[in-house]
Enzyme design. Sequence first.
Site, mmCIF file in Angstrom:
data_model
loop_
_atom_site.group_PDB
_atom_site.id
_atom_site.type_symbol
_atom_site.label_atom_id
_atom_site.label_comp_id
_atom_site.label_asym_id
_atom_site.label_seq_id
_atom_site.Cartn_x
_atom_site.Cartn_y
_atom_site.Cartn_z
ATOM 1 N N ASN A 92 23.743 17.872 55.491
ATOM 2 C CA ASN A 92 22.525 18.355 55.698
ATOM 3 C C ASN A 92 22.881 20.007 56.395
ATOM 4 O O ASN A 92 21.843 20.771 56.106
ATOM 5 C CB ASN A 92 21.986 17.555 56.785
ATOM 6 N N ASP A 153 21.118 24.535 58.637
ATOM 7 C CA ASP A 153 20.747 23.578 57.706
ATOM 8 C C ASP A 153 21.030 24.358 56.104
ATOM 9 O O ASP A 153 20.440 25.379 55.882
ATOM 10 C CB ASP A 153 19.375 23.195 57.583
ATOM 11 N N ASP A 183 25.828 11.401 56.559
ATOM 12 C CA ASP A 183 25.303 11.525 57.854
ATOM 13 C C ASP A 183 23.803 12.338 57.611
ATOM 14 O O ASP A 183 23.674 13.070 56.861
ATOM 15 C CB ASP A 183 26.127 12.834 58.650
ATOM 16 N N HIS A 187 17.487 13.829 56.625
ATOM 17 C CA HIS A 187 17.184 15.285 57.031
ATOM 18 C C HIS A 187 17.312 16.355 56.335
ATOM 19 O O HIS A 187 17.439 17.730 56.380
ATOM 20 C CB HIS A 187 18.032 15.498 58.393
ATOM 21 N N GLU A 228 22.858 7.322 56.878
ATOM 22 C CA GLU A 228 22.088 7.300 58.164
ATOM 23 C C GLU A 228 20.738 7.633 58.121
ATOM 24 O O GLU A 228 20.606 9.009 57.875
ATOM 25 C CB GLU A 228 22.917 8.062 59.155
#
Length: 476
Positions: A92, A153, A183, A187, A228
């Site tokens: 991410n 990001d 992970d 997002h 996740e």
Amino acid sequence: MWYEIFVRAWYDSDGDGIGDLGGVTSKLDYLKSLGVDGIWLMPIHSSPSYHGYDVTDYRAINPQYGTLADFHRLVDAAHARGIRVILDLVVNHTSDQHPWFLAARDPADPHHAWYTWAGPRAALQATSATGGPAWHALGKQHYLGTFTGAMPDLDFDTPAVREAIDDVGRYWLAQGADGFRLDAAQHVYYDFASQKNDPAVLRENLAWWSSFHRAMKQADPDVYLIGEVTREEPRELAPWFGPLDAVFDFPLASQLVASARNERAGALGALLRHIAVSIPAGRDAPFLSNHDQERVMSQLEGNAQHMRMAAAMLLTLPGEPFIYYGEELGMRGRKPDPDLREPMRWHRDPGGAGQSRWKRFTAGDGADVSVDAQQDDANSLLAWYRTLIGWRRELPVLRKGSLSVPVVPSPSLATWELAGAGDDVLVVHNLSHRPQTLKLAGTLAHFSRVRLASVADARIDAGTLRLPAYASVVLQ
């Protein structure tokens, strides 16, 4: 059965006080004796932080942990024992010290498009999806950092970013990794608090991970990808099966701990019924806690019986459960995050050989919370974990069965049925400190034999199951 390892905290093989890949290799037999057949290594890539969740080189191993040759030795030794190895893949965001981001600071550099920059109409005071500021100043520019300013990001609308991340995945599969723990999977496109339930954002996330999954399957048809995705409801996890092989079951983790703590099933039955219709059979990823959450024994205020019941519920549910290192010993740990990631307790003496010394112990655990103290104690928590994992090996239906949840009168009983794999079993846990009974009538009448039990005096008497305090059984 998967086991999460923070390499820095695990075992020190070279005497510098830092856990390393050689230390993981040296303790594979311990994991095998526990019944583990897969390990998740928290980030091992080059990073400026102790935890590694801000990567500076996706193809390099943190030199404190070893070399690529050490990784190859670990993978070979694990595979020889039937243990898979998956890596934490943090895509991410990168570190703000990654060469990509250092180059991106120049708007004229092609890497500028690899990150997200605020346009003239951007709401620079916006809250990120994780609750902090979303935008971070860099001179006259502002870049997106959902977690912190040190973690800018990546922009997955840039084709070069997608190609680069696919290449990273292919690289580690070629080095012998069996897959990835992804992970912050949600997002990649979920950046702002205002986007929490935006279906368009969900579609973009799922489209990216579907693309990544296809690329990884082409490289290794047996690759395992687990994401996740921190959500509160099983139905919110359901769309991720397909793009990913599994998703961590955060709602279930919270409920299992609550049910053990309160000695009442509470909302567990209703939650399991939702899971049964939302998550494909055998593909759930239940757990009790991880490196971001207070350790289970701390959540349970040190109550050993409650810890045993939480473990019993976890390890008799279908899917691929995950254990956080030291959980099987009853290690404690409360926030802040470094205190959740303290050195694994190998010896009664915390200064014993191979013990990681990356930070001092703060949890207050005594000598009895160690492998040395519990290894040969048939009544230890470690022995209990071994027993439960042995149940899963003995009865495949505990791993792969289709889940259904009967209604039972006692609020202190956690009960579910698992069918398939040529078997049909009823799992019953007495969560309380008092004996409980369960009438085996109606749809439960065909369960007439105790196949597995945690105590010798659990029995069926005239069609009634009689369970001592804190007892667990599997009926056939």
